[in-house]
Design a protein around this motif. Structure first.
Motif, PDB file in Angstrom:
ATOM      1  N   SER A  16       0.823  -1.200   0.000  1.00  0.00           N
ATOM      2  CA  SER A  16       0.000   0.000   0.000  1.00  0.00           C
ATOM      3  C   SER A  16       0.863   1.258   0.000  1.00  0.00           C
ATOM      4  N   ASP A  17       1.922   1.243   0.805  1.00  0.00           N
ATOM      5  CA  ASP A  17       2.780   2.421   0.914  1.00  0.00           C
ATOM      6  C   ASP A  17       3.767   2.560  -0.239  1.00  0.00           C
ATOM      7  N   PHE A  18       4.277   1.429  -0.751  1.00  0.00           N
ATOM      8  CA  PHE A  18       5.358   1.476  -1.742  1.00  0.00           C
ATOM      9  C   PHE A  18       4.865   1.588  -3.178  1.00  0.00           C
ATOM     10  N   CYS A  19       3.851   0.834  -3.534  1.00  0.00           N
ATOM     11  CA  CYS A  19       3.410   0.778  -4.934  1.00  0.00           C
ATOM     12  C   CYS A  19       2.738   2.070  -5.367  1.00  0.00           C
ATOM     13  N   LEU A  20       2.802   2.350  -6.646  1.00  0.00           N
ATOM     14  CA  LEU A  20       2.159   3.541  -7.182  1.00  0.00           C
ATOM     15  C   LEU A  20       0.651   3.442  -6.988  1.00  0.00           C
ATOM     16  N   HIS A  21       0.020   4.601  -6.934  1.00  0.00           N
ATOM     17  CA  HIS A  21      -1.405   4.691  -6.593  1.00  0.00           C
ATOM     18  C   HIS A  21      -2.288   3.741  -7.405  1.00  0.00           C
ATOM     19  N   ASP A  22      -2.066   3.676  -8.697  1.00  0.00           N
ATOM     20  CA  ASP A  22      -2.920   2.848  -9.555  1.00  0.00           C
ATOM     21  C   ASP A  22      -2.586   1.361  -9.487  1.00  0.00           C
ATOM     22  N   ASP A  23      -1.479   1.006  -8.834  1.00  0.00           N
ATOM     23  CA  ASP A  23      -1.069  -0.393  -8.757  1.00  0.00           C
ATOM     24  C   ASP A  23      -1.766  -1.175  -7.649  1.00  0.00           C
ATOM     25  N   VAL A  24      -2.361  -0.489  -6.691  1.00  0.00           N
ATOM     26  CA  VAL A  24      -2.987  -1.141  -5.539  1.00  0.00           C
ATOM     27  C   VAL A  24      -4.449  -0.705  -5.468  1.00  0.00           C
ATOM     28  N   PRO A  25      -5.371  -1.658  -5.371  1.00  0.00           N
ATOM     29  CA  PRO A  25      -6.788  -1.285  -5.255  1.00  0.00           C
ATOM     30  C   PRO A  25      -7.038  -0.427  -4.014  1.00  0.00           C
ATOM     31  N   GLY A  26      -7.940   0.517  -4.136  1.00  0.00           N
ATOM     32  CA  GLY A  26      -8.273   1.403  -3.020  1.00  0.00           C
ATOM     33  C   GLY A  26      -8.714   0.649  -1.780  1.00  0.00           C
ATOM     34  N   SER A  27      -9.416  -0.466  -1.970  1.00  0.00           N
ATOM     35  CA  SER A  27      -9.885  -1.238  -0.812  1.00  0.00           C
ATOM     36  C   SER A  27      -8.700  -1.810  -0.019  1.00  0.00           C
ATOM     37  N   VAL A  28      -7.622  -2.170  -0.715  1.00  0.00           N
ATOM     38  CA  VAL A  28      -6.431  -2.686  -0.032  1.00  0.00           C
ATOM     39  C   VAL A  28      -5.745  -1.550   0.733  1.00  0.00           C
ATOM     40  N   GLU A  29      -5.657  -0.379   0.115  1.00  0.00           N
ATOM     41  CA  GLU A  29      -5.049   0.764   0.795  1.00  0.00           C
ATOM     42  C   GLU A  29      -5.859   1.142   2.034  1.00  0.00           C
ATOM     43  N   ASP A  30      -7.188   1.145   1.926  1.00  0.00           N
ATOM     44  CA  ASP A  30      -8.034   1.457   3.080  1.00  0.00           C
ATOM     45  C   ASP A  30      -7.878   0.404   4.167  1.00  0.00           C
ATOM     46  N   ALA A  31      -7.816  -0.871   3.782  1.00  0.00           N
ATOM     47  CA  ALA A  31      -7.657  -1.960   4.746  1.00  0.00           C
ATOM     48  C   ALA A  31      -6.340  -1.833   5.500  1.00  0.00           C
ATOM     49  N   ALA A  32      -5.290  -1.397   4.827  1.00  0.00           N
ATOM     50  CA  ALA A  32      -3.991  -1.236   5.487  1.00  0.00           C
ATOM     51  C   ALA A  32      -4.102  -0.260   6.649  1.00  0.00           C
ATOM     52  N   HIS A  33      -4.865   0.807   6.473  1.00  0.00           N
ATOM     53  CA  HIS A  33      -5.037   1.788   7.550  1.00  0.00           C
ATOM     54  C   HIS A  33      -5.909   1.228   8.669  1.00  0.00           C
ATOM     55  N   ASP A  34      -6.929   0.452   8.311  1.00  0.00           N
ATOM     56  CA  ASP A  34      -7.792  -0.145   9.329  1.00  0.00           C
ATOM     57  C   ASP A  34      -7.014  -1.155  10.174  1.00  0.00           C
ATOM     58  N   TYR A  35      -6.220  -2.001   9.534  1.00  0.00           N
ATOM     59  CA  TYR A  35      -5.457  -3.014  10.257  1.00  0.00           C
ATOM     60  C   TYR A  35      -4.324  -2.411  11.073  1.00  0.00           C
ATOM     61  N   ALA A  36      -3.833  -1.239  10.681  1.00  0.00           N
ATOM     62  CA  ALA A  36      -2.753  -0.590  11.427  1.00  0.00           C
ATOM     63  C   ALA A  36      -3.189  -0.313  12.858  1.00  0.00           C
ATOM     64  N   LYS A  37      -4.486  -0.086  13.065  1.00  0.00           N
ATOM     65  CA  LYS A  37      -4.996   0.176  14.415  1.00  0.00           C
ATOM     66  C   LYS A  37      -4.879  -1.054  15.305  1.00  0.00           C
ATOM     67  N   VAL A  38      -4.889  -2.250  14.709  1.00  0.00           N
ATOM     68  CA  VAL A  38      -4.804  -3.499  15.465  1.00  0.00           C
ATOM     69  C   VAL A  38      -3.384  -4.053  15.461  1.00  0.00           C
ATOM     70  N   CYS A  39      -2.723  -3.980  14.324  1.00  0.00           N
ATOM     71  CA  CYS A  39      -1.418  -4.634  14.147  1.00  0.00           C
ATOM     72  C   CYS A  39      -0.232  -3.708  14.381  1.00  0.00           C
ATOM     73  N   GLY A  40      -0.437  -2.431  14.504  1.00  0.00           N
ATOM     74  CA  GLY A  40       0.679  -1.501  14.679  1.00  0.00           C
ATOM     75  C   GLY A  40       0.999  -0.798  13.380  1.00  0.00           C
ATOM     76  N   GLU A  41       1.960   0.087  13.436  1.00  0.00           N
ATOM     77  CA  GLU A  41       2.300   0.919  12.281  1.00  0.00           C
ATOM     78  C   GLU A  41       3.013   0.179  11.160  1.00  0.00           C
ATOM     79  N   GLY A  42       3.766  -0.859  11.470  1.00  0.00           N
ATOM     80  CA  GLY A  42       4.497  -1.560  10.419  1.00  0.00           C
ATOM     81  C   GLY A  42       5.803  -0.864  10.097  1.00  0.00           C
ATOM     82  N   CYS A  43       6.356  -1.166   8.954  1.00  0.00           N
ATOM     83  CA  CYS A  43       7.635  -0.580   8.535  1.00  0.00           C
ATOM     84  C   CYS A  43       7.409   0.814   7.963  1.00  0.00           C
ATOM     85  N   ALA A  44       8.420   1.642   8.134  1.00  0.00           N
ATOM     86  CA  ALA A  44       8.389   2.958   7.502  1.00  0.00           C
ATOM     87  C   ALA A  44       8.881   2.775   6.073  1.00  0.00           C
TER      88      ALA A  44
END
Length: 192
Positions: A16-44
């Protein structure tokens, strides 16, 4: 969260963070933010460079991203992102979002950037300045997985925890040996 959950979250978050905007579906990008609340921030990790784009301004990681998003709302950039103000504020928001810790931007701005990415796509920019900077960030280590504050907290917590354990063992040993570390009161006869 389980180790499998954390591992899968890191896969989603890094793409979600690395790939270009059009390479990742919006639902995956949104899910990454939702899961960050449970799983932590992840890698920078920042977005990779797009050869068709110019460079973003350098990130500052203060309230600039918040201010840029508010300015975009006030300038009605959600419907038309072609004005100079919209373009410059979008580039500030883009670089702050891509390069700064999650705590730098509020949840509403993190969600809000999704609303302007499509509209401002023509104003997109590269937030990493060189291919070398892209390559340097592709390995998740404790330096880019945990912030300095988190590492300091772990060290301080470990030291405090060690002292508490030593103190508890000391008190237990004193208790088992029949001596009490508490206050001892002597019974003095008064006036006898």
């Amino acid at each position: 969260a389980s180790e499998a959950c954390k591992k899968n979250f890191l896969i989603i978050q890094s793409h979600s963070d690395f790939c270009l905007h059009d390479d990742v579906p919006g639902s995956v990008e949104d899910a990454a933010h939702d899961y960050a609340k449970v799983c932590g921030e992840g890698c920078a990790i920042s977005r990779k460079r797009d050869p068709n784009l110019s460079d973003c301004p350098a990130p500052v990681c203060d309230k600039r991203g918040e201010e840029a998003y508010v300015a975009m709302l006030m300038a009605d950039c959600l419907t038309d992102c072609s004005s100079i103000d919209c373009v410059s504020n979008y580039k500030i928001l883009r670089t702050e979002y891509d390069n700064c810790p999650g705590s730098t931007l509020s949840d509403s701005v993190v969600t809000g950037i999704r609303n302007v990415e499509q509209i401002c796509a023509a104003s997109n920019c590269n937030s990493l300045i060189s291919e070398k900077s892209v390559a340097e960030q592709l390995i998740c280590t404790t330096e880019n997985f945990l912030g300095a504050g988190a590492i300091a907290g772990i060290v301080i917590g470990s030291v405090v925890g060690a002292f508490l354990i030593v103190g508890a063992v000391y008190l237990y040993m004193r208790r088992m040996s029949g001596t009490s570390p508490g206050i001892q009161v002597q019974d003095k006869a008064v006036g006898r």
